[in-house]
Scaffold this motif. Structure first.
Motif, short mmCIF file in Angstrom:
data_model
loop_
_atom_site.label_atom_id
_atom_site.label_comp_id
_atom_site.label_asym_id
_atom_site.label_seq_id
_atom_site.Cartn_x
_atom_site.Cartn_y
_atom_site.Cartn_z
N CYS A 17 0.83 -1.20 0.00
CA CYS A 17 0.00 0.00 0.00
C CYS A 17 0.87 1.26 0.00
CB CYS A 17 -0.93 0.00 1.21
SG CYS A 17 -2.32 1.15 1.06
N TRP A 18 1.91 1.24 -0.82
CA TRP A 18 2.82 2.37 -0.91
C TRP A 18 2.41 3.31 -2.03
CZ3 TRP A 18 8.55 0.37 -0.24
CH2 TRP A 18 8.74 -0.01 1.10
N ASN A 19 2.94 4.52 -1.99
CA ASN A 19 2.73 5.48 -3.07
C ASN A 19 3.55 5.08 -4.28
OD1 ASN A 19 1.06 7.12 -1.45
ND2 ASN A 19 2.85 8.09 -0.55
N LEU A 20 3.15 5.55 -5.43
CA LEU A 20 3.88 5.25 -6.66
C LEU A 20 5.31 5.75 -6.59
CD1 LEU A 20 4.03 4.27 -9.58
CD2 LEU A 20 2.94 6.41 -10.30
N LYS A 21 5.50 6.93 -6.03
CA LYS A 21 6.85 7.49 -5.92
C LYS A 21 7.78 6.59 -5.12
CE LYS A 21 9.29 11.74 -4.58
NZ LYS A 21 9.14 13.12 -4.04
N ASP A 22 7.22 5.88 -4.13
CA ASP A 22 8.03 5.02 -3.27
C ASP A 22 8.68 3.87 -4.03
OD1 ASP A 22 7.39 6.54 -1.03
OD2 ASP A 22 5.64 5.34 -0.55
N VAL A 23 8.04 3.39 -5.08
CA VAL A 23 8.56 2.22 -5.80
C VAL A 23 9.20 2.59 -7.13
CG1 VAL A 23 6.97 0.61 -4.69
CG2 VAL A 23 6.29 1.74 -6.81
N LEU A 24 9.55 3.86 -7.27
CA LEU A 24 10.27 4.30 -8.47
C LEU A 24 11.76 4.39 -8.17
CD1 LEU A 24 7.89 7.13 -9.72
CD2 LEU A 24 8.31 4.94 -10.84
N SER A 25 12.56 4.20 -9.21
CA SER A 25 14.00 4.29 -9.04
C SER A 25 14.60 4.74 -10.37
CB SER A 25 14.57 2.94 -8.61
OG SER A 25 15.96 3.06 -8.34
N THR A 26 15.91 4.80 -10.40
CA THR A 26 16.60 5.20 -11.63
C THR A 26 17.31 4.03 -12.28
OG1 THR A 26 18.56 5.84 -10.37
CG2 THR A 26 16.93 7.55 -10.80
N PHE A 27 16.97 2.81 -11.84
CA PHE A 27 17.70 1.65 -12.34
C PHE A 27 17.44 1.42 -13.83
CE2 PHE A 27 13.57 -0.26 -11.80
CZ PHE A 27 13.52 -1.30 -12.71
N LYS A 28 18.43 0.81 -14.47
CA LYS A 28 18.29 0.42 -15.86
C LYS A 28 18.25 -1.10 -15.92
CE LYS A 28 20.72 4.35 -17.96
NZ LYS A 28 21.87 4.75 -18.81
N ASN A 29 17.18 -1.64 -16.42
CA ASN A 29 17.04 -3.08 -16.52
C ASN A 29 17.69 -3.57 -17.80
OD1 ASN A 29 16.32 -5.66 -15.95
ND2 ASN A 29 14.15 -5.41 -16.37
#
Length: 432
Positions: free
Chosen positions: A256-268
């Motif tokens: 139940c986290w915010n969208l911003k919480d699960v964003l990152s700058t990683f490159k897959n």
């Protein structure tokens, strides 16, 4: 978190007047004014336009498996914990691990009255009894797994296991085989190198969950199945590296986290191993490794099925994953452009990225700024000292991997993280 106040104000006005009509009646005019729900934003958390219908998870322990994309996740977890002032378990003698390959012991003291921690995410061994003692009551247990053969190849390259293979073979009667790669030589006879690199090449993911491969051969299959069942009962969520975007959406939904919480700058990034030859060879190699690391495959196969079952229960998952990918790409491009401009001392007019509620599935409003980008790009070994300094006034040295070194020293082998091979450190970009 939103606070809802339902204000119903009823106004009653009665006016009695005389009617000249047929029956002289008293008429009562009732006026009702009902105000809509008034939403008051909590300034401590990210803003949203839709009310939360679940309670965000604020206490969790994460088993950090090697070469499973966990550096990206760890930095993300630390950023979320720091943003919401959660109590993080930090080591008092290291900048990246908590006593690994042992359970957590050397910790900086918790600042909470009950001396418990909210978040445990650095490299340490999973041991339920010890985790329960130091973590808040009701904490969630999560981890991430990766397809074992892919994880093994990444591990083999990163830790330069080829150095061990070359050394051991050079000391044997047969000598060093220059016609075959060290990777293929290892797979031909993994038992030959087992005592040198135990836990580094065989069931390394299971090892971090506390599995000790000492059972007798006739007990092996039964004990492995019991171990997998134990983890099924104890873990709330198991993510899959091979499906990182799906994993992060699943994490958002379950926590139940915010969208911003699960964003990152990683490159897959998808790159072929330096040992890649062709698909047929890869299949043959993987079958060999499957027989060698059978428990890791049992773990992965079991939790991969659980992973997709959980996803199948999420409403409109395809719409959510599409929206997440779109926003994640925007954030990644923005942060990479901003940080590259900073490194090159080039003026960048776009210092803030605004995510509008009408542009994502969850209808969340938030901004991405330079602070977010800078922290998200940090490696764990560089982020942890900043947290240690901010919370305890001092940071710990970026120590070498003493576990691997100690095993190599016992066998008379050179260290991988220091000593006669400083070039290995430089190749990995480690700043110590």
């Amino acid at each position: 978190m939103r606070i809802f106040r339902h204000r119903i104000v009823t106004y009653f006005s009665a006016s009695i007047f005389t009617s000249i009509l047929f029956f002289g009646i008293l008429t009562i005019n009732l006026q009702y004014e009902i105000r809509e729900l008034e939403t008051v934003e909590d300034p401590n958390l990210s803003s949203q336009k839709t009310p939360n219908i679940c309670k965000p998870v604020t206490s969790f322990g994460f088993v950090k498996n090697h070469k499973c994309g966990t550096m990206t996740l760890t930095t993300m977890f630390l950023r979320v914990a720091d943003d919401h002032n959660l109590e993080i378990a930090l080591p008092n003698n290291s900048a990246w691990k908590i006593d690994w390959p042992d359970p957590p012991k050397n910790l900086s003291p918790s600042r909470k009255p009950n001396r418990k921690f909210d978040v445990l995410v650095l490299h340490t061994m999973y041991q339920r009894e010890i985790w329960d003692k130091i973590m808040e009551t009701g904490y969630k247990r999560i981890s991430i797994l990766r397809s074992p053969y892919k994880q093994f190849k990444s591990y083999f390259v990163f830790f330069q296991v080829d150095v061990i293979v070359r050394y051991v073979n050079s000391m044997s009667d047969q000598g060093f085989d220059r016609e075959k790669s060290q990777f293929d030589q290892f797979l031909e006879n993994p038992e030959k190198y087992y005592n040198y690199m135990y836990s580094a090449t065989k069931n390394v993911q299971a090892y971090n969950f506390g599995y000790n491969d000492t059972e007798k051969l006739e007990e092996k299959d039964r004990m492995e199945n019991l171990f997998v069942k134990k983890l099924e009962n104890e873990f709330d969520l198991m993510l899959i590296t091979d499906y990182m975007n799906e994993s992060l959406v699943l994490l958002k939904e379950h926590f139940c986290w915010n969208l911003k919480d699960v964003l990152s700058t990683f490159k897959n990034e998808k790159r072929r191993s330096v040992y890649y030859i062709d698909e047929e060879t890869e299949k043959r190699r993987e079958e060999i490794y499957r027989s060698w690391a059978s428990l890791d495959y049992k773990l992965f196969d079991t939790f991969n099925k659980t992973f997709w079952r959980k996803i199948g229960k999420i409403n409109n998952f395809q719409e959510k994953i599409a929206s997440y990918r779109e926003i994640a790409d925007k954030v990644g491009q923005f942060c990479n452009h901003l940080l590259n401009a900073n490194r090159q001392n080039v003026e960048n007019k776009e210092r803030v990225l605004i995510i509008d509620q009408n542009k994502n599935y969850w209808r969340e409003n938030f901004t991405i700024d330079e602070k977010f980008c800078t922290i998200s790009a940090l490696k764990t070994i560089n982020y942890v000292p900043k947290l240690q300094m901010a919370r305890y006034g001092k940071s710990q040295p970026k120590t070498a991997d003493s576990f691997l070194n100690s095993r190599l020293q016992k066998k008379g082998l050179p260290e991988l993280f220091g000593g006669p091979f400083p070039w290995m450190r430089r190749r990995r970009g480690l700043n110590f």
